[in-house]
Design a protein around this motif. Sequence first.
Motif, short mmCIF file in Angstrom:
data_model
loop_
_atom_site.label_atom_id
_atom_site.label_comp_id
_atom_site.label_asym_id
_atom_site.label_seq_id
_atom_site.Cartn_x
_atom_site.Cartn_y
_atom_site.Cartn_z
N HIS A 171 22.72 -21.86 39.95
CA HIS A 171 22.57 -22.53 41.25
C HIS A 171 23.73 -23.44 41.62
O HIS A 171 23.57 -24.37 42.40
CB HIS A 171 21.25 -23.31 41.32
CG HIS A 171 20.05 -22.44 41.40
ND1 HIS A 171 19.76 -21.68 42.51
CD2 HIS A 171 19.07 -22.18 40.50
CE1 HIS A 171 18.65 -21.02 42.30
NE2 HIS A 171 18.21 -21.29 41.08
N SER A 172 24.92 -23.18 41.09
CA SER A 172 26.07 -24.02 41.48
C SER A 172 26.65 -23.56 42.81
O SER A 172 27.32 -24.33 43.49
CB SER A 172 27.15 -23.98 40.40
OG SER A 172 27.81 -22.73 40.39
N GLY A 173 26.44 -22.30 43.16
CA GLY A 173 26.96 -21.78 44.43
C GLY A 173 28.37 -21.22 44.31
O GLY A 173 28.92 -20.74 45.30
N ALA A 174 28.95 -21.27 43.13
CA ALA A 174 30.33 -20.79 42.95
C ALA A 174 30.44 -19.29 43.20
O ALA A 174 31.38 -18.83 43.86
CB ALA A 174 30.83 -21.14 41.55
N LEU A 175 29.50 -18.53 42.67
CA LEU A 175 29.54 -17.08 42.86
C LEU A 175 29.43 -16.71 44.33
O LEU A 175 30.14 -15.81 44.81
CB LEU A 175 28.43 -16.41 42.06
CG LEU A 175 28.34 -14.89 42.22
CD1 LEU A 175 29.57 -14.22 41.64
CD2 LEU A 175 27.08 -14.36 41.58
N GLU A 176 28.58 -17.41 45.04
CA GLU A 176 28.41 -17.12 46.47
C GLU A 176 29.69 -17.37 47.25
O GLU A 176 30.05 -16.59 48.13
CB GLU A 176 27.26 -17.95 47.05
CG GLU A 176 25.88 -17.49 46.60
CD GLU A 176 25.45 -18.03 45.25
OE1 GLU A 176 26.23 -18.74 44.58
OE2 GLU A 176 24.32 -17.74 44.83
N ILE A 209 21.43 -13.11 46.13
CA ILE A 209 21.69 -12.46 44.83
C ILE A 209 20.57 -12.80 43.85
O ILE A 209 20.06 -11.93 43.14
CB ILE A 209 23.05 -12.91 44.28
CG1 ILE A 209 24.15 -12.43 45.19
CG2 ILE A 209 23.26 -12.38 42.86
CD1 ILE A 209 25.50 -13.01 44.90
N GLU A 210 20.19 -14.08 43.82
CA GLU A 210 19.11 -14.49 42.93
C GLU A 210 17.78 -13.85 43.31
O GLU A 210 17.00 -13.47 42.44
CB GLU A 210 18.97 -16.02 42.94
CG GLU A 210 20.06 -16.75 42.21
CD GLU A 210 21.29 -17.05 43.05
OE1 GLU A 210 21.29 -16.72 44.27
OE2 GLU A 210 22.26 -17.59 42.50
N LYS A 211 17.53 -13.72 44.60
CA LYS A 211 16.25 -13.15 45.06
C LYS A 211 16.19 -11.64 44.84
O LYS A 211 15.18 -11.13 44.36
CB LYS A 211 16.04 -13.43 46.55
CG LYS A 211 16.07 -14.88 46.92
CD LYS A 211 14.79 -15.56 46.59
CE LYS A 211 14.82 -16.95 47.21
NZ LYS A 211 14.26 -17.97 46.42
N LEU A 248 29.32 -7.28 56.88
CA LEU A 248 27.89 -7.53 56.72
C LEU A 248 27.63 -8.34 55.45
O LEU A 248 26.83 -9.28 55.46
CB LEU A 248 27.13 -6.20 56.68
CG LEU A 248 25.62 -6.29 56.54
CD1 LEU A 248 25.02 -6.93 57.79
CD2 LEU A 248 25.04 -4.91 56.34
N LEU A 249 28.30 -7.99 54.36
CA LEU A 249 28.16 -8.75 53.11
C LEU A 249 28.63 -10.18 53.30
O LEU A 249 28.01 -11.13 52.80
CB LEU A 249 28.95 -8.07 51.99
CG LEU A 249 28.91 -8.76 50.63
CD1 LEU A 249 27.48 -8.73 50.07
CD2 LEU A 249 29.86 -8.09 49.67
N PHE A 250 29.73 -10.37 54.02
CA PHE A 250 30.24 -11.70 54.32
C PHE A 250 29.19 -12.53 55.06
O PHE A 250 28.87 -13.66 54.67
CB PHE A 250 31.53 -11.58 55.14
CG PHE A 250 31.99 -12.87 55.75
CD1 PHE A 250 32.58 -13.85 54.96
CD2 PHE A 250 31.85 -13.10 57.10
CE1 PHE A 250 33.01 -15.04 55.51
CE2 PHE A 250 32.28 -14.29 57.67
CZ PHE A 250 32.86 -15.27 56.87
N LEU A 251 28.65 -11.97 56.14
CA LEU A 251 27.66 -12.70 56.93
C LEU A 251 26.37 -12.95 56.16
O LEU A 251 25.80 -14.05 56.23
CB LEU A 251 27.35 -11.94 58.22
CG LEU A 251 28.45 -11.94 59.27
CD1 LEU A 251 28.06 -11.06 60.44
CD2 LEU A 251 28.74 -13.36 59.72
N LEU A 252 25.91 -11.96 55.42
CA LEU A 252 24.69 -12.10 54.63
C LEU A 252 24.84 -13.24 53.63
O LEU A 252 23.95 -14.09 53.51
CB LEU A 252 24.37 -10.80 53.90
CG LEU A 252 23.19 -10.85 52.94
CD1 LEU A 252 21.89 -11.01 53.72
CD2 LEU A 252 23.15 -9.60 52.10
N THR A 253 25.94 -13.28 52.92
CA THR A 253 26.15 -14.31 51.90
C THR A 253 26.38 -15.67 52.53
O THR A 253 25.96 -16.69 51.99
CB THR A 253 27.33 -13.93 50.99
OG1 THR A 253 27.13 -12.60 50.51
CG2 THR A 253 27.41 -14.86 49.79
N LEU A 254 27.02 -15.70 53.68
CA LEU A 254 27.24 -16.97 54.37
C LEU A 254 25.94 -17.56 54.91
O LEU A 254 25.70 -18.77 54.81
CB LEU A 254 28.24 -16.76 55.51
CG LEU A 254 28.92 -17.98 56.08
CD1 LEU A 254 29.73 -18.69 55.02
CD2 LEU A 254 29.82 -17.58 57.23
#
Length: 79
Positions: A44-49, A33-35, A21-27
């Motif tokens: 906002h580089s997207g590296a963490l995601e 995470i920011e929201k 679920l975490l995989f799909l949510l983040t994808l």
Amino acid sequence: MMRNVRLRGWIEAVAASLSGLLFLLTLIWPDWIEKVFEIDPDQHSGALEWVIVGVALCATIAFSLLARAEYRRARALRT
């Protein structure tokens, strides 16, 4: 068969579901995470995601394989 599945198997199945679920949510929604936490750890580089996607995918695969082994063990005990 379900009676022979140990608690470990159930925990692994739940962990596989949650990490999936975490995989799909983040994808699908990379800025969650920011929201949700109102922080911007990677500016906002997207590296963490992408790190979260990779770790969640590996965890999903690992927990799924472990849960599968437990269910197969329970099935073997039945016969």
